[in-house]
Design a protein around this motif. Structure first.
Motif, short mmCIF file in Angstrom:
data_model
loop_
_atom_site.label_atom_id
_atom_site.label_comp_id
_atom_site.label_asym_id
_atom_site.label_seq_id
_atom_site.Cartn_x
_atom_site.Cartn_y
_atom_site.Cartn_z
N ASP A 12 0.82 -1.21 0.00
CA ASP A 12 0.00 0.00 0.00
C ASP A 12 0.86 1.26 0.00
O ASP A 12 0.34 2.38 -0.15
CB ASP A 12 -0.94 0.01 1.21
N ILE A 13 2.17 1.13 0.15
CA ILE A 13 3.08 2.27 0.16
C ILE A 13 3.77 2.45 -1.18
O ILE A 13 3.95 3.57 -1.67
CB ILE A 13 4.13 2.13 1.29
N SER A 39 7.53 3.22 -7.79
CA SER A 39 6.49 4.23 -7.66
C SER A 39 6.05 4.24 -6.19
O SER A 39 5.48 3.28 -5.70
CB SER A 39 5.30 3.90 -8.57
N LEU A 40 6.39 5.33 -5.50
CA LEU A 40 6.09 5.46 -4.08
C LEU A 40 4.86 6.34 -3.91
O LEU A 40 4.84 7.49 -4.35
CB LEU A 40 7.29 6.07 -3.34
N GLN A 41 3.84 5.79 -3.26
CA GLN A 41 2.56 6.47 -3.14
C GLN A 41 2.37 7.17 -1.80
O GLN A 41 1.75 8.22 -1.72
CB GLN A 41 1.41 5.47 -3.37
N LYS A 42 2.91 6.57 -0.73
CA LYS A 42 2.66 7.10 0.62
C LYS A 42 3.98 7.12 1.39
O LYS A 42 4.28 6.24 2.18
CB LYS A 42 1.63 6.24 1.37
N ILE A 43 4.79 8.17 1.12
CA ILE A 43 6.07 8.28 1.81
C ILE A 43 5.92 8.92 3.18
O ILE A 43 6.63 8.59 4.12
CB ILE A 43 7.06 9.10 0.95
N GLY A 52 5.76 13.70 -0.68
CA GLY A 52 4.55 13.10 -1.25
C GLY A 52 4.91 11.94 -2.16
O GLY A 52 5.83 11.17 -1.87
N LYS A 53 4.23 11.83 -3.28
CA LYS A 53 4.48 10.74 -4.22
C LYS A 53 5.82 10.91 -4.92
O LYS A 53 6.33 12.01 -5.08
CB LYS A 53 3.35 10.68 -5.24
N ALA A 54 6.38 9.76 -5.37
CA ALA A 54 7.65 9.79 -6.08
C ALA A 54 7.67 8.67 -7.11
O ALA A 54 7.07 7.61 -6.92
CB ALA A 54 8.82 9.63 -5.12
#
Length: 394
Positions: A12-13, A39-43, A52-54
């Motif tokens: 989920d992250i 793809s990072l959604q919840k850093i 935020g996102k990356a």
């Protein structure tokens, strides 16, 4: 002894797509290789930074089992990264390492942060050396949400570092250009150069620019000199013949001058006191048993409080230390006069006097104290014969 892997790892992250991963243990030196996208959604839940996102991709190759004989290659591209609400784009990092020699580069093509950072050097077993280069073509701190007003920076700099061990190193830095654009006004700094060298028995520091300069030399390692300063009060308050502290300061010389950078101070430190010019001189000569420090700061002011012609003088030898601080001190519309604090320390005693009198020599404060040190403790006495407090005329 050769292993391969590819696939996706999802939570989920983040989503991690591993295009190719290989580990080869068949040779004397193991080899590792990996190509992946992330793809990072919840850093934010896993970091204290406002991230935020990356989205990024990377290629990594590594060969060797000893740090001084490694060979490696890294290629990292940050497609997007949200920090403090701004989306950074097109930031790349490349790096190579070959038997102790390395090169690295960070380059950003983001329109609000056009920078190029380089690093190269040696990580040999006997010596570490690093050369750093920095080209800040344009950084818009307001667009990046890092400053509350329109603020742009342009600069370039270089730094050379040589490290032989933790007690022996050299640092040379030069900033030939640093420009600030703040509230439609351009500020241009003069070139700055810094040279700092510290060895087991010698430390040198030189800072040069148009508005300020400083040179200092210590016949000892910088950490030993700082430790000696920390022990100075105990040294002069020790009873005669009682070896309770370390020896006095090593030989040193220093001189410097700083003109108040009014334009930059209004931007970066508007709450700090203003002054005209700060001048510093000092030396310690153990052969001739002489120590002194002179500091002068004319035009010192903080809001309505001023301390013009402020000066500090400390002078002494291995047995006695004398000091004096004085200033034309006052508060606009309330008081104006001479403030003086002076005294000496000798034979386990510190005698000091605080005095304030107005421009007509009317005395308002005259306070003398005696601080005595012994094996049983420290005693503070206020000498009553000189005690004066007066405030009616204020």
């Amino acid at each position: 002894d050769e292993h391969y892997f590819s696939g996706d790892i999802q939570s989920d992250i983040a989503l991690l797509n591993i295009t190719h991963a290989r580990a080869d243990f068949s040779a004397a030196a193991p080899e590792y290789q990996a190509d992946f996208k992330a793809s990072l959604q919840k850093i934010r839940p896993i970091s204290e930074l406002d991230l935020g996102k990356a989205s990024l991709s990377a290629e990594v190759k590594l060969r060797g089992n000893q740090v001084y004989h490694h060979s490696a290659h890294v290629n990292l591209l940050v497609d997007s990264l949200i920090y403090k609400g701004y989306s950074y784009r097109d930031i790349g990092l490349t790096g190579t390492l070959d038997r102790g020699l390395f090169e690295a580069q960070i380059r950003s093509l983001d329109t609000n942060i056009l920078v190029n950072l380089t690093a190269s050097g040696s990580l040999s077993e006997k010596e570490h050396s690093i050369h750093l280069g920095m080209d800040l073509n344009s950084i818009d701190l307001y667009a990046l949400h890092l400053f509350h007003e329109a603020f742009r920076v342009k600069s370039n700099a270089s730094v050379d570092i040589e490290i032989y061990d933790e007690n022996d190193f050299n640092i040379n830095a030069r900033i030939p250009r640093m420009d600030f654009s703040f509230s439609d006004t351009l500020y241009e700094m003069h070139p700055i150069s810094l040279a700092f060298a510290s060895g087991p028995s010698k430390t040198d520091l030189t800072l040069e620019s148009y508005f300020y300069n400083f040179h200092g030399s210590i016949n000892d390692h910088v950490l030993n000199a700082l430790d000696a300063i920390r022990h100075m009060p105990g040294y002069y308050l020790a009873e005669a013949g009682r070896d309770s502290t370390r020896s006095p300061l090593p030989d040193f010389q220093m001189e410097g001058k700083l003109d108040y950078p009014e334009a930059f101070a209004r931007i970066f430190s508007p709450v700090l006191p203003a002054f005209k010019t700060l001048t510093l001189n000092g030396m310690n000569d153990k052969k001739n048993d002489l120590f002194f420090i002179d500091l002068s700061v004319p035009g010192l002011r903080y809001n309505s409080v001023f301390a013009d012609s402020t000066s500090l003088r400390v002078i002494g030898d291995s047995k006695e230390l004398q000091f004096q601080v004085q200033a034309d001190f006052g508060i606009d519309g309330l008081m104006n006069g001479m403030l003086r604090f002076q005294g000496f320390s000798k034979g386990a005693e510190l005698i000091s006097n605080l005095r304030y009198e107005d421009s007509f020599s009317n005395q308002y404060i005259n306070l003398t104290s005696q601080l005595s040190s012994s094996d049983t403790g420290i005693m503070l006495r206020i000498l009553p014969d000189s005690l004066t407090f007066s405030y009616e005329q204020w």
